[in-house]
Write a protein that holds these residues in place. Structure first.
Motif, short mmCIF file in Angstrom:
data_model
loop_
_atom_site.label_atom_id
_atom_site.label_comp_id
_atom_site.label_asym_id
_atom_site.label_seq_id
_atom_site.Cartn_x
_atom_site.Cartn_y
_atom_site.Cartn_z
N VAL A 101 -93.32 50.73 11.08
CA VAL A 101 -93.95 51.68 10.15
C VAL A 101 -95.43 51.31 9.98
CG1 VAL A 101 -93.92 52.64 7.82
CG2 VAL A 101 -91.77 52.07 8.97
N LEU A 102 -96.30 52.31 10.03
CA LEU A 102 -97.75 52.06 9.94
C LEU A 102 -98.18 51.62 8.55
CD1 LEU A 102 -99.16 55.04 12.06
CD2 LEU A 102 -98.96 52.64 12.73
N ASP A 103 -97.54 52.18 7.51
CA ASP A 103 -97.94 51.88 6.14
C ASP A 103 -97.35 50.54 5.70
OD1 ASP A 103 -99.17 54.45 5.90
OD2 ASP A 103 -97.18 55.31 5.58
N LYS A 104 -98.23 49.59 5.40
CA LYS A 104 -97.82 48.28 4.91
C LYS A 104 -98.18 48.20 3.41
CE LYS A 104 -96.81 47.32 9.17
NZ LYS A 104 -95.39 47.42 9.63
N LEU A 105 -97.18 48.40 2.57
CA LEU A 105 -97.43 48.49 1.13
C LEU A 105 -97.05 47.20 0.42
CD1 LEU A 105 -95.83 52.03 0.61
CD2 LEU A 105 -98.25 51.51 0.96
N GLU A 106 -97.81 46.88 -0.60
CA GLU A 106 -97.46 45.75 -1.45
C GLU A 106 -96.29 46.12 -2.34
OE1 GLU A 106 -100.73 44.27 -3.69
OE2 GLU A 106 -102.01 43.97 -1.95
N VAL A 107 -95.49 45.15 -2.69
CA VAL A 107 -94.35 45.38 -3.59
C VAL A 107 -94.65 44.71 -4.91
CG1 VAL A 107 -91.88 45.05 -3.95
CG2 VAL A 107 -92.76 45.42 -1.64
N LEU A 108 -94.58 45.50 -6.00
CA LEU A 108 -94.85 44.94 -7.32
C LEU A 108 -93.80 43.88 -7.65
CD1 LEU A 108 -95.72 48.17 -9.35
CD2 LEU A 108 -97.29 46.45 -8.48
N PRO A 109 -94.21 42.75 -8.21
CA PRO A 109 -93.25 41.68 -8.53
C PRO A 109 -92.21 42.14 -9.54
CG PRO A 109 -95.39 41.26 -9.56
CD PRO A 109 -95.58 42.40 -8.61
N GLU A 110 -90.97 41.72 -9.32
CA GLU A 110 -89.86 42.10 -10.19
C GLU A 110 -89.49 40.92 -11.08
OE1 GLU A 110 -85.98 44.84 -9.33
OE2 GLU A 110 -86.15 43.00 -8.18
N LEU A 111 -89.13 41.20 -12.32
CA LEU A 111 -88.74 40.14 -13.24
C LEU A 111 -87.55 39.37 -12.67
CD1 LEU A 111 -88.94 42.00 -16.68
CD2 LEU A 111 -90.51 40.25 -15.82
N PHE A 112 -87.57 38.04 -12.88
CA PHE A 112 -86.52 37.19 -12.34
C PHE A 112 -85.13 37.62 -12.81
CE2 PHE A 112 -83.64 33.59 -13.19
CZ PHE A 112 -83.38 33.20 -11.88
N LEU A 113 -85.00 37.90 -14.12
CA LEU A 113 -83.70 38.29 -14.67
C LEU A 113 -83.19 39.59 -14.05
CD1 LEU A 113 -83.80 37.47 -18.50
CD2 LEU A 113 -82.26 36.51 -16.77
N LYS A 114 -84.11 40.55 -13.86
CA LYS A 114 -83.72 41.83 -13.26
C LYS A 114 -83.27 41.62 -11.82
CE LYS A 114 -85.36 46.52 -12.45
NZ LYS A 114 -86.52 47.46 -12.53
N ARG A 115 -83.99 40.77 -11.08
CA ARG A 115 -83.63 40.47 -9.70
C ARG A 115 -82.29 39.73 -9.63
NH1 ARG A 115 -88.02 38.13 -8.63
NH2 ARG A 115 -87.36 35.96 -8.53
N TRP A 116 -82.08 38.82 -10.58
CA TRP A 116 -80.84 38.05 -10.64
C TRP A 116 -79.64 38.94 -10.92
CZ3 TRP A 116 -77.67 36.23 -14.93
CH2 TRP A 116 -76.77 35.22 -14.55
N PHE A 117 -79.79 39.84 -11.91
CA PHE A 117 -78.71 40.76 -12.24
C PHE A 117 -78.43 41.73 -11.09
CE2 PHE A 117 -79.07 39.65 -16.79
CZ PHE A 117 -77.73 39.62 -17.13
N SER A 118 -79.48 42.16 -10.41
CA SER A 118 -79.30 43.06 -9.26
C SER A 118 -78.51 42.38 -8.16
CB SER A 118 -80.66 43.52 -8.72
OG SER A 118 -81.33 44.30 -9.66
N GLY A 119 -78.81 41.08 -7.94
CA GLY A 119 -78.09 40.32 -6.92
C GLY A 119 -76.61 40.21 -7.23
N ILE A 120 -76.28 39.96 -8.50
CA ILE A 120 -74.87 39.88 -8.91
C ILE A 120 -74.21 41.25 -8.78
CG2 ILE A 120 -73.30 39.44 -10.84
CD1 ILE A 120 -75.35 37.42 -11.89
N ARG A 121 -74.88 42.29 -9.25
CA ARG A 121 -74.32 43.64 -9.22
C ARG A 121 -74.03 44.10 -7.79
NH1 ARG A 121 -78.58 46.82 -11.09
NH2 ARG A 121 -79.12 47.17 -8.91
#
Length: 249
Positions: A101-121
């Motif tokens: 893909v030509l578009d290389k976009l930055e990803v906004l940092p995600e809160l640790f707790l949100k990332r942790w809960f997403s991983g469990i879910r």
């Protein structure tokens, strides 16, 4: 007579299952033989019959990738990932396709707790979380019986403690099941399918031109107005484009 009826019903179910399995088997045969164009048509036909699975989307994505069709490949890898978020093969192949893909976009940092809960879910499917929620609720009822009917203070305390823990875990499991179901049912993300598209500042052809996006880029659809879709990128930028320029995951 009743026995004959049961046999006929059983035969009908077997015939329906075989008829459903035949197109999938045919698509898999084309895929294994490296006949990717035929595999694509066969897998797309299967999906049109409302049969879907991570394996179907994964093989379809691979077939598109082998034929150099990057946007459809990414779309179907993303659909496979939606159904099987922990599948490492899907994740690896998706990253391989995204490298084109030509578009290389930055990803906004995600809160640790949100990332942790997403991983469990995402560790389990919506169905598994639902079964777990039901099982924990029955455990809650069982421990509640210890609390209500036991004559021993120690058992009452244990019953109350484990009933409360089981109830909380049951509610959390139900929440995870509901969220996973909502993700699959109400698709928010899409893939750009046009070779290039100019993102507008308003849902109008004469709107201000903001930036350019290319096929294969993943966007979040946050609003719509007629034939226009308001999108948000992973870096936070927003804009409008026509709905025919993208395909919902």
């Amino acid at each position: 007579m009743k026995k004959l009826l049961y046999i006929l019903i059983a035969l009908l179910f077997v015939s329906a299952a075989q008829a459903q399995d035949t197109p999938i088997r045919e698509a898999n045969d084309f895929y294994q033989k490296g006949e990717y164009e035929k595999a694509i048509k066969s897998y797309e036909f299967v999906l049109e019959t409302h049969i879907e699975s991570p394996e179907i989307y994964f093989n379809l994505a691979n077939s598109y990738y082998k034929t150099g069709q990057i946007a459809p490949a990414i779309l179907n890898y993303e659909r496979a990932k939606l159904l099987a978020p922990q599948d490492k093969d899907v994740e690896y192949n998706l990253k391989m396709a995204q490298a084109h893909v030509l578009d290389k976009l930055e990803v906004l940092p995600e809160l640790f707790l949100k990332r942790w809960f997403s991983g469990i879910r995402n560790a389990f499917s919506a169905d598994l979380w639902s079964y777990l929620s039901i099982g924990l609720f029955f455990l809650c009822l069982l421990f509640a019986c210890f609390y209500l009917y036991s004559n021993k203070v120690g058992l009452k305390k244990l019953g109350f403690f484990f009933a409360a823990i089981s109830l909380v875990l049951s509610i959390v499991s139900y929440s995870f099941a509901s969220t996973r179901t909502d993700e699959i049912t109400n698709r928010e993300y899409a893939i750009i399918f046009s070779p290039s598209v100019t993102i507008k500042g308003s849902p109008d052809v004469s709107g201000t031109e903001l930036f350019l996006l290319h096929e294969g880029t993943k966007v979040k659809v946050i609003d719509q107005l007629g034939d226009w879709r308001n999108i948000q990128l992973s870096d936070g930028n927003e804009g409008w484009l026509k709905k025919e320029d993208l395909e919902m995951i």
